[in-house]
Design a protein around this motif. Structure first.
Motif, PDB file in Angstrom:
ATOM      1  N   UNK A  69      86.276-101.880 -39.369  1.00 54.02           N
ATOM      2  CA  UNK A  69      85.746-101.123 -38.234  1.00 54.02           C
ATOM      3  C   UNK A  69      84.390-100.516 -38.579  1.00 54.02           C
ATOM      4  N   UNK A  70      83.443-100.696 -37.665  1.00 55.74           N
ATOM      5  CA  UNK A  70      82.111-100.137 -37.881  1.00 55.74           C
ATOM      6  C   UNK A  70      81.145-101.059 -38.587  1.00 55.74           C
ATOM      7  N   UNK A  71      81.642-102.201 -39.041  1.00 57.51           N
ATOM      8  CA  UNK A  71      80.771-103.170 -39.706  1.00 57.51           C
ATOM      9  C   UNK A  71      80.121-104.070 -38.670  1.00 57.51           C
ATOM     10  N   UNK A  72      78.819-103.884 -38.499  1.00 58.55           N
ATOM     11  CA  UNK A  72      78.093-104.691 -37.525  1.00 58.55           C
ATOM     12  C   UNK A  72      77.869-106.126 -38.012  1.00 58.55           C
ATOM     13  N   UNK A  73      77.732-106.261 -39.318  1.00 58.35           N
ATOM     14  CA  UNK A  73      77.475-107.588 -39.886  1.00 58.35           C
ATOM     15  C   UNK A  73      78.780-108.323 -40.126  1.00 58.35           C
ATOM     16  N   UNK A  74      78.830-109.565 -39.671  1.00 60.82           N
ATOM     17  CA  UNK A  74      79.998-110.411 -39.895  1.00 60.82           C
ATOM     18  C   UNK A  74      79.496-111.777 -40.289  1.00 60.82           C
ATOM     19  N   UNK A  75      80.078-112.314 -41.364  1.00 57.56           N
ATOM     20  CA  UNK A  75      79.657-113.604 -41.924  1.00 57.56           C
ATOM     21  C   UNK A  75      80.858-114.551 -41.992  1.00 57.56           C
ATOM     22  N   UNK A 118      81.031-122.099 -52.367  1.00 54.14           N
ATOM     23  CA  UNK A 118      81.223-121.455 -51.072  1.00 54.14           C
ATOM     24  C   UNK A 118      79.885-121.515 -50.340  1.00 54.14           C
ATOM     25  N   UNK A 119      79.935-122.030 -49.119  1.00 53.51           N
ATOM     26  CA  UNK A 119      78.687-122.194 -48.358  1.00 53.51           C
ATOM     27  C   UNK A 119      78.661-121.309 -47.121  1.00 53.51           C
ATOM     28  N   UNK A 120      77.520-120.738 -46.883  1.00 53.75           N
ATOM     29  CA  UNK A 120      77.278-119.897 -45.707  1.00 53.75           C
ATOM     30  C   UNK A 120      77.333-120.740 -44.444  1.00 53.75           C
ATOM     31  N   UNK A 121      78.004-120.217 -43.424  1.00 53.98           N
ATOM     32  CA  UNK A 121      78.024-120.880 -42.126  1.00 53.98           C
ATOM     33  C   UNK A 121      77.150-120.130 -41.125  1.00 53.98           C
ATOM     34  N   UNK A 122      77.488-118.844 -40.880  1.00 51.28           N
ATOM     35  CA  UNK A 122      76.659-118.080 -39.961  1.00 51.28           C
ATOM     36  C   UNK A 122      76.864-116.595 -40.114  1.00 51.28           C
ATOM     37  N   UNK A 123      75.973-115.856 -39.470  1.00 48.21           N
ATOM     38  CA  UNK A 123      75.916-114.403 -39.557  1.00 48.21           C
ATOM     39  C   UNK A 123      75.770-113.813 -38.161  1.00 48.21           C
ATOM     40  N   UNK A 124      76.675-112.889 -37.845  1.00 48.54           N
ATOM     41  CA  UNK A 124      76.571-112.109 -36.609  1.00 48.54           C
ATOM     42  C   UNK A 124      76.069-110.706 -36.928  1.00 48.54           C
ATOM     43  N   UNK A 125      75.227-110.180 -36.065  1.00 49.05           N
ATOM     44  CA  UNK A 125      74.970-108.746 -36.036  1.00 49.05           C
ATOM     45  C   UNK A 125      75.499-108.278 -34.688  1.00 49.05           C
ATOM     46  N   UNK A 126      76.536-107.506 -34.744  1.00 55.14           N
ATOM     47  CA  UNK A 126      77.300-107.167 -33.538  1.00 55.14           C
ATOM     48  C   UNK A 126      77.693-108.478 -32.856  1.00 55.14           C
ATOM     49  N   UNK A 127      77.328-108.651 -31.595  1.00 51.11           N
ATOM     50  CA  UNK A 127      77.762-109.877 -30.913  1.00 51.11           C
ATOM     51  C   UNK A 127      76.729-110.993 -30.969  1.00 51.11           C
ATOM     52  N   UNK A 128      75.594-110.727 -31.595  1.00 52.18           N
ATOM     53  CA  UNK A 128      74.511-111.712 -31.611  1.00 52.18           C
ATOM     54  C   UNK A 128      74.518-112.554 -32.881  1.00 52.18           C
ATOM     55  N   UNK A 156      72.746-113.975 -35.699  1.00 56.12           N
ATOM     56  CA  UNK A 156      71.505-113.713 -36.417  1.00 56.12           C
ATOM     57  C   UNK A 156      70.997-114.959 -37.125  1.00 56.12           C
ATOM     58  N   UNK A 157      71.932-115.720 -37.661  1.00 54.58           N
ATOM     59  CA  UNK A 157      71.576-116.893 -38.458  1.00 54.58           C
ATOM     60  C   UNK A 157      72.754-117.852 -38.404  1.00 54.58           C
TER      61      UNK A 157
END
Lengths: 115, 115
Positions: free
Chosen positions: A27-33, A43-53, A55-56
């Motif tokens: 809760x409260x974490x805007x960044x989600x990966x 382990x490979x990066x897929x994507x990054x959210x900032x809130x609902x957007x 980011x990458x």
């Protein structure tokens, strides 16, 4: 306080089917990966959210993968249709907002097996 | 592009002894972070230790310490007085300081601590 939780922990589906993975961040974490580890590899990066957007989303493999984060809370990652090479462990991580470094906390992962 | 390499897929150590896990990386960036993450069997990945590239002093966290050689692009993890609970997969990871938290991981090293 609950950590990052992922559902399901395991999923076995047939090639061509659809699977939806879910991640509940802290809760409260805007960044989600989202990350993925294919057997024996990094382990490979897929994507990054900032809130609902989004980011990458540079790591998304192809258009069979769709990630959403409606309302900026939990996120889903849908694979449709699944292929054999999609098998692996899918990790979710979240972190607090900030311009400086903030630690990322990981979930246990969802092990996806496509047969 | 940044890469992280862990050349030891598996290692073992006797309880109470010391073990060193190797990691090398490649980047043209000057400001970045390096991390070691630990994933015990069937549990979530947790941060073990973090090193900022601009700091010359090696980071330490209790029994865990790193040997950071910036010129050689090497970042090894030393575990002293190994305990059974240290048995896990260890991942070395890299993050550009100006980035948004995106981690680049190595392939992982499975460490078995033997009684």
């Amino acid at each position: 306080e609950a950590g990052v939780t992922q559902f399901p922990s395991h999923s076995v589906i047939e090639k061509g089917q659809t699977v939806t993975l879910r991640c509940d961040p802290i809760s409260g974490h805007d960044n989600l990966y989202w990350y993925r580890r294919v057997m024996g590899k990094e382990i490979k990066f897929l994507l990054h959210f900032v809130k609902e957007s989004k980011q990458d989303e540079s790591g998304m493999p192809n258009n069979r993968f769709l990630a959403e984060r409606t309302g900026g809370t939990y996120s889903t990652l849908k694979v449709q249709p699944a292929e054999l090479e999609d098998s692996g462990v899918y990790f979710c991580a979240s972190s607090q907002p900030g311009t400086a470094y903030t630690e990322a906390f990981f979930g246990q992962g969802t092990r996806l097996t496509v047969v | 592009a940044q890469t992280v390499t862990q050349s030891q897929p598996e290692m073992s150590v006797q309880e109470a002894e010391t073990v060193t896990l190797s990691c090398t990386y490649d980047t043209s960036e000057n400001n970045y972070y390096l991390f070691w993450y630990k994933q015990p069997p069937s549990r979530q990945m947790i941060l073990v230790i973090r090193q900022e590239a601009y700091k010359q002093q090696n980071a330490t966290e209790n029994r865990f310490s790193v040997n950071f050689q910036k010129a050689a692009k090497s970042f090894s993890l030393k575990i002293s007085d190994s305990q059974l609970g240290d048995t896990a997969m260890y991942f070395c990871a890299f993050m550009i300081s100006s980035n948004t938290g995106k981690l680049i991981f190595g392939q992982g090293t499975t460490l078995q601590v033997k009684p």
